[in-house]
Motif scaffolding. Sequence first.
Motif, PDB file in Angstrom:
ATOM      1  N   LYS A  35      49.580  26.953  41.837  1.00 51.80           N
ATOM      2  CA  LYS A  35      49.040  27.470  43.093  1.00 51.80           C
ATOM      3  C   LYS A  35      48.875  28.990  43.034  1.00 51.80           C
ATOM      4  O   LYS A  35      47.848  29.529  43.454  1.00 51.80           O
ATOM      5  N   THR A  36      49.878  29.664  42.516  1.00 50.11           N
ATOM      6  CA  THR A  36      49.815  31.122  42.425  1.00 50.11           C
ATOM      7  C   THR A  36      48.698  31.567  41.487  1.00 50.11           C
ATOM      8  O   THR A  36      47.942  32.492  41.805  1.00 50.11           O
ATOM      9  N   GLN A  37      48.579  30.901  40.344  1.00 50.35           N
ATOM     10  CA  GLN A  37      47.534  31.259  39.387  1.00 50.35           C
ATOM     11  C   GLN A  37      46.143  31.015  39.980  1.00 50.35           C
ATOM     12  O   GLN A  37      45.233  31.820  39.793  1.00 50.35           O
ATOM     13  N   MET A  38      45.974  29.914  40.708  1.00 53.62           N
ATOM     14  CA  MET A  38      44.693  29.638  41.354  1.00 53.62           C
ATOM     15  C   MET A  38      44.396  30.681  42.422  1.00 53.62           C
ATOM     16  O   MET A  38      43.270  31.157  42.530  1.00 53.62           O
ATOM     17  N   LEU A  39      45.401  31.026  43.190  1.00 53.74           N
ATOM     18  CA  LEU A  39      45.240  32.042  44.225  1.00 53.74           C
ATOM     19  C   LEU A  39      44.759  33.350  43.617  1.00 53.74           C
ATOM     20  O   LEU A  39      43.804  33.956  44.104  1.00 53.74           O
ATOM     21  N   MET A  40      45.393  33.764  42.542  1.00 53.52           N
ATOM     22  CA  MET A  40      45.013  35.023  41.894  1.00 53.52           C
ATOM     23  C   MET A  40      43.608  34.928  41.279  1.00 53.52           C
ATOM     24  O   MET A  40      42.844  35.888  41.336  1.00 53.52           O
ATOM     25  N   SER A  41      43.262  33.787  40.705  1.00 48.99           N
ATOM     26  CA  SER A  41      41.933  33.596  40.129  1.00 48.99           C
ATOM     27  C   SER A  41      40.854  33.657  41.206  1.00 48.99           C
ATOM     28  O   SER A  41      39.836  34.324  41.040  1.00 48.99           O
ATOM     29  N   LEU A  42      41.089  32.948  42.301  1.00 45.26           N
ATOM     30  CA  LEU A  42      40.122  32.949  43.402  1.00 45.26           C
ATOM     31  C   LEU A  42      39.967  34.340  43.999  1.00 45.26           C
ATOM     32  O   LEU A  42      38.860  34.774  44.309  1.00 45.26           O
ATOM     33  N   LYS A  43      41.067  35.043  44.136  1.00 44.62           N
ATOM     34  CA  LYS A  43      41.022  36.409  44.671  1.00 44.62           C
ATOM     35  C   LYS A  43      40.207  37.300  43.742  1.00 44.62           C
ATOM     36  O   LYS A  43      39.342  38.059  44.192  1.00 44.62           O
ATOM     37  N   PHE A  44      40.456  37.200  42.445  1.00 46.75           N
ATOM     38  CA  PHE A  44      39.728  38.007  41.471  1.00 46.75           C
ATOM     39  C   PHE A  44      38.232  37.709  41.532  1.00 46.75           C
ATOM     40  O   PHE A  44      37.410  38.627  41.592  1.00 46.75           O
ATOM     41  N   LEU A  45      37.876  36.436  41.530  1.00 48.44           N
ATOM     42  CA  LEU A  45      36.460  36.067  41.562  1.00 48.44           C
ATOM     43  C   LEU A  45      35.809  36.501  42.874  1.00 48.44           C
ATOM     44  O   LEU A  45      34.691  37.015  42.876  1.00 48.44           O
ATOM     45  N   ARG A  46      36.508  36.305  43.969  1.00 46.62           N
ATOM     46  CA  ARG A  46      35.962  36.694  45.270  1.00 46.62           C
ATOM     47  C   ARG A  46      35.711  38.202  45.320  1.00 46.62           C
ATOM     48  O   ARG A  46      34.658  38.655  45.752  1.00 46.62           O
ATOM     49  N   GLU A  47      36.676  38.984  44.849  1.00 49.70           N
ATOM     50  CA  GLU A  47      36.530  40.439  44.884  1.00 49.70           C
ATOM     51  C   GLU A  47      35.448  40.925  43.933  1.00 49.70           C
ATOM     52  O   GLU A  47      34.739  41.873  44.231  1.00 49.70           O
ATOM     53  N   ASN A  48      35.315  40.281  42.797  1.00 54.68           N
ATOM     54  CA  ASN A  48      34.366  40.744  41.795  1.00 54.68           C
ATOM     55  C   ASN A  48      32.959  40.186  41.974  1.00 54.68           C
ATOM     56  O   ASN A  48      32.035  40.622  41.281  1.00 54.68           O
TER      57      ASN A  48
END
Length: 184
Positions: free
Chosen positions: A154-167
């Motif tokens: 869950k944490t890894q997905m959260l960080m991945s989604l955040k990264f993609l959303r921001e970028n």
Amino acid sequence: MLECSQDNLRAFNQLFDRYFEPLYKFSLNYVKNMEAAEELTMDMMHNIWRKRNTIEIQGEVKHYLFGAMKNVLFNYIKKKQMATVTIDELPEMTQLSSETVSQEIAFKELEKLYHQKLEQLSPQRQKIFRLSREEQMTYPQIAENMNLSINTIKTQMLMSLKFLRENMREHVDMTLVLFLYLFF
């Protein structure tokens, strides 16, 4: 919540463990999609942690969290309503549009950008993200497959989604179409 504002990760984990499930169920009542509800809840909890030093809670933590979740859901539903193109309309839209060629080029460029940003994730995050989004595996399945805890997934997905959303934020209109096309 006071302990969280003092960078106490253990206190935040306890807060997360206590409220994630009720917040997720609350979200699910509105969005009617398990993955979307989970992502929205994860994003909200991540934002709580990120803003932990500036949050001032008047009253019970529970009321604050549900109020924050309601705001997240409101914004999500508002954005979703603004997106008028459905996945079923995509083929018709590209066939009927006089701008078919330029749209196709823009779509391919955006897809290329998406894959470039995905490649910037760590190998573990890439694998977790691809298993979830491209292979449609659930978090428990991924956790078992990779021999990791569900919270790690869950944490890894959260960080991945955040990264993609921001970028990919600057390409928000086309990103929405791309994600609809790739993931639904």
